[in-house]
Write a protein that holds these residues in place. Sequence first.
Motif, PDB file in Angstrom:
ATOM      1  N   GLU A   1     -51.305 -15.779  40.096  1.00  0.00           N
ATOM      2  CA  GLU A   1     -50.720 -16.254  38.417  1.00  0.00           C
ATOM      3  C   GLU A   1     -50.802 -17.936  38.964  1.00  0.00           C
ATOM      4  OE1 GLU A   1     -47.420 -16.385  34.592  1.00  0.00           O
ATOM      5  OE2 GLU A   1     -47.723 -14.482  36.549  1.00  0.00           O
ATOM      6  N   ASP A   2     -51.553 -18.242  39.135  1.00  0.00           N
ATOM      7  CA  ASP A   2     -51.427 -20.118  39.411  1.00  0.00           C
ATOM      8  C   ASP A   2     -53.012 -20.150  39.584  1.00  0.00           C
ATOM      9  OD1 ASP A   2     -50.699 -21.587  42.149  1.00  0.00           O
ATOM     10  OD2 ASP A   2     -52.563 -22.289  42.494  1.00  0.00           O
ATOM     11  N   ARG A   3     -53.101 -22.080  39.132  1.00  0.00           N
ATOM     12  CA  ARG A   3     -54.618 -22.307  38.423  1.00  0.00           C
ATOM     13  C   ARG A   3     -54.617 -22.983  39.981  1.00  0.00           C
ATOM     14  NH1 ARG A   3     -56.914 -24.786  34.305  1.00  0.00           N
ATOM     15  NH2 ARG A   3     -54.039 -25.081  33.148  1.00  0.00           N
ATOM     16  N   ALA A   4     -54.781 -23.394  40.722  1.00  0.00           N
ATOM     17  CA  ALA A   4     -55.489 -23.964  41.552  1.00  0.00           C
ATOM     18  C   ALA A   4     -56.161 -22.993  42.664  1.00  0.00           C
ATOM     19  CB  ALA A   4     -54.770 -24.940  42.739  1.00  0.00           C
TER      20      ALA A   4
ATOM     21  N   LEU B   1     -56.953 -19.567  41.122  1.00  0.00           N
ATOM     22  CA  LEU B   1     -58.076 -18.869  40.580  1.00  0.00           C
ATOM     23  C   LEU B   1     -59.666 -20.149  40.523  1.00  0.00           C
ATOM     24  CD1 LEU B   1     -55.969 -17.843  36.708  1.00  0.00           C
ATOM     25  CD2 LEU B   1     -57.042 -16.635  38.578  1.00  0.00           C
ATOM     26  N   GLU B   2     -59.146 -21.284  40.096  1.00  0.00           N
ATOM     27  CA  GLU B   2     -59.834 -22.245  40.283  1.00  0.00           C
ATOM     28  C   GLU B   2     -60.891 -22.224  41.709  1.00  0.00           C
ATOM     29  OE1 GLU B   2     -59.965 -25.937  38.390  1.00  0.00           O
ATOM     30  OE2 GLU B   2     -58.411 -25.009  36.842  1.00  0.00           O
ATOM     31  N   ALA B   3     -60.329 -22.036  42.837  1.00  0.00           N
ATOM     32  CA  ALA B   3     -60.714 -21.742  43.905  1.00  0.00           C
ATOM     33  C   ALA B   3     -62.105 -20.288  43.914  1.00  0.00           C
ATOM     34  CB  ALA B   3     -59.556 -21.725  45.025  1.00  0.00           C
ATOM     35  N   LEU B   4     -61.926 -19.541  43.223  1.00  0.00           N
ATOM     36  CA  LEU B   4     -62.423 -18.326  43.407  1.00  0.00           C
ATOM     37  C   LEU B   4     -63.898 -18.827  42.438  1.00  0.00           C
ATOM     38  CD1 LEU B   4     -60.061 -15.802  41.286  1.00  0.00           C
ATOM     39  CD2 LEU B   4     -60.766 -15.799  43.909  1.00  0.00           C
ATOM     40  N   PRO B   5     -65.092 -18.394  43.089  1.00  0.00           N
ATOM     41  CA  PRO B   5     -66.175 -18.027  43.014  1.00  0.00           C
ATOM     42  C   PRO B   5     -66.579 -18.249  41.726  1.00  0.00           C
ATOM     43  CG  PRO B   5     -66.516 -17.557  45.014  1.00  0.00           C
ATOM     44  CD  PRO B   5     -64.435 -17.770  44.235  1.00  0.00           C
ATOM     45  N   GLY B   6     -67.408 -18.875  40.722  1.00  0.00           N
ATOM     46  CA  GLY B   6     -67.660 -18.494  39.425  1.00  0.00           C
ATOM     47  C   GLY B   6     -66.430 -18.970  38.657  1.00  0.00           C
ATOM     48  N   VAL B   7     -65.219 -19.437  39.193  1.00  0.00           N
ATOM     49  CA  VAL B   7     -63.946 -19.593  37.914  1.00  0.00           C
ATOM     50  C   VAL B   7     -64.084 -20.543  38.017  1.00  0.00           C
ATOM     51  CG1 VAL B   7     -61.780 -19.655  37.993  1.00  0.00           C
ATOM     52  CG2 VAL B   7     -63.053 -17.431  38.880  1.00  0.00           C
ATOM     53  N   GLY B   8     -63.994 -21.562  36.815  1.00  0.00           N
ATOM     54  CA  GLY B   8     -63.459 -22.774  36.574  1.00  0.00           C
ATOM     55  C   GLY B   8     -62.176 -22.914  36.191  1.00  0.00           C
ATOM     56  N   ARG B   9     -62.395 -24.757  35.469  1.00  0.00           N
ATOM     57  CA  ARG B   9     -60.963 -25.224  34.268  1.00  0.00           C
ATOM     58  C   ARG B   9     -60.981 -23.621  32.909  1.00  0.00           C
ATOM     59  NH1 ARG B   9     -57.081 -28.462  33.876  1.00  0.00           N
ATOM     60  NH2 ARG B   9     -55.642 -28.657  32.770  1.00  0.00           N
TER      61      ARG B   9
ATOM     62  N   THR C   1     -62.619 -20.678  32.814  1.00  0.00           N
ATOM     63  CA  THR C   1     -62.070 -19.199  32.966  1.00  0.00           C
ATOM     64  C   THR C   1     -60.783 -19.110  33.276  1.00  0.00           C
ATOM     65  OG1 THR C   1     -64.764 -19.071  33.441  1.00  0.00           O
ATOM     66  CG2 THR C   1     -62.981 -17.531  34.041  1.00  0.00           C
ATOM     67  N   ALA C   2     -60.461 -19.636  34.094  1.00  0.00           N
ATOM     68  CA  ALA C   2     -58.522 -20.374  34.798  1.00  0.00           C
ATOM     69  C   ALA C   2     -58.057 -20.009  33.204  1.00  0.00           C
ATOM     70  CB  ALA C   2     -58.471 -21.735  35.784  1.00  0.00           C
ATOM     71  N   ASN C   3     -57.887 -21.805  32.421  1.00  0.00           N
ATOM     72  CA  ASN C   3     -57.078 -21.146  31.191  1.00  0.00           C
ATOM     73  C   ASN C   3     -57.178 -19.706  30.933  1.00  0.00           C
ATOM     74  OD1 ASN C   3     -56.423 -23.608  31.775  1.00  0.00           O
ATOM     75  ND2 ASN C   3     -57.494 -24.360  30.119  1.00  0.00           N
ATOM     76  N   VAL C   4     -58.084 -19.084  30.388  1.00  0.00           N
ATOM     77  CA  VAL C   4     -57.784 -17.669  30.022  1.00  0.00           C
ATOM     78  C   VAL C   4     -57.329 -17.003  30.096  1.00  0.00           C
ATOM     79  CG1 VAL C   4     -59.335 -16.015  29.020  1.00  0.00           C
ATOM     80  CG2 VAL C   4     -60.096 -18.602  28.544  1.00  0.00           C
TER      81      VAL C   4
ATOM     82  N   TRP D   1     -49.084 -17.861  29.563  1.00  0.00           N
ATOM     83  CA  TRP D   1     -49.155 -19.269  29.606  1.00  0.00           C
ATOM     84  C   TRP D   1     -50.274 -19.849  28.570  1.00  0.00           C
ATOM     85  CZ3 TRP D   1     -49.985 -21.769  34.870  1.00  0.00           C
ATOM     86  CH2 TRP D   1     -49.693 -21.396  36.074  1.00  0.00           C
ATOM     87  N   PRO D   2     -49.096 -21.225  27.880  1.00  0.00           N
ATOM     88  CA  PRO D   2     -49.757 -21.903  26.894  1.00  0.00           C
ATOM     89  C   PRO D   2     -51.219 -22.963  26.649  1.00  0.00           C
ATOM     90  CG  PRO D   2     -47.658 -22.961  27.899  1.00  0.00           C
ATOM     91  CD  PRO D   2     -47.930 -21.496  28.820  1.00  0.00           C
TER      92      PRO D   2
END
Length: 212
Positions: free
Chosen positions: A106-109, A111-119, A121-124, A132-133
């Motif tokens: 449950e952490d943006r950074a 999540l975004e470090a995972l392959p194929g996961v951008g901003r 996908t992380a937001n969703v 999260w809002p």
Amino acid sequence: MNKDKRKLILERLRENNPNPQTELNWSTPFELLIAVLLSAQATDVSVNKATDKLYPVANTPEGILALGVDGVKQYIKTIGLFNSKAENVIKTCKILIEQHDSVVPEDRAALEALPGVGRKTANVVLNTAFGWPTIAVDTHIYRVSNRTKLAMGKSVDDVEQKLLKVVPKEFKLDVHHWLILHGRYTCVARKPRCGSCIIEDLCEFKEKVYPE
């Protein structure tokens, strides 16, 4: 668009759909993560058809990793870009196992470090799985926000930042779902269905389209 009109739009969308949900099928944060990763440049319907067959067989990082890249491809080969997506799914599973105890962080950074996961996908994932809002802006939300004048911007990032700024707190959790569904079924790209739109009178799109 002024804030009063913006609030009326959001109130009307909320009244029409008080508890909006993603159309992706999922039951755990990991299932959601993989589904969203697979949904890039693909429809939710096509992703659901694949994951409905995949998840009963493997729905954990360990289970999917055991399938291997070729095994994953057999389940997702009907989805666009399935070769690269299969690679990313396997790499993501390895990282989740090795670095996060097989738990979706449950952490943006992270999540975004995972392959194929951008901003987006992380937001969703942060919004839908963890409450999260966040506001994940895709092509539908970008189009609706600009067309209605709800939140204008020259890029998806611009629109995201504008929405975060102008959407009142009470609507932030659900606004991503409302706008994506509105863009998917009513405010469609080529010929918006203005005649059946619940916010038509509030929308500032000048070239409205009505059935003859």
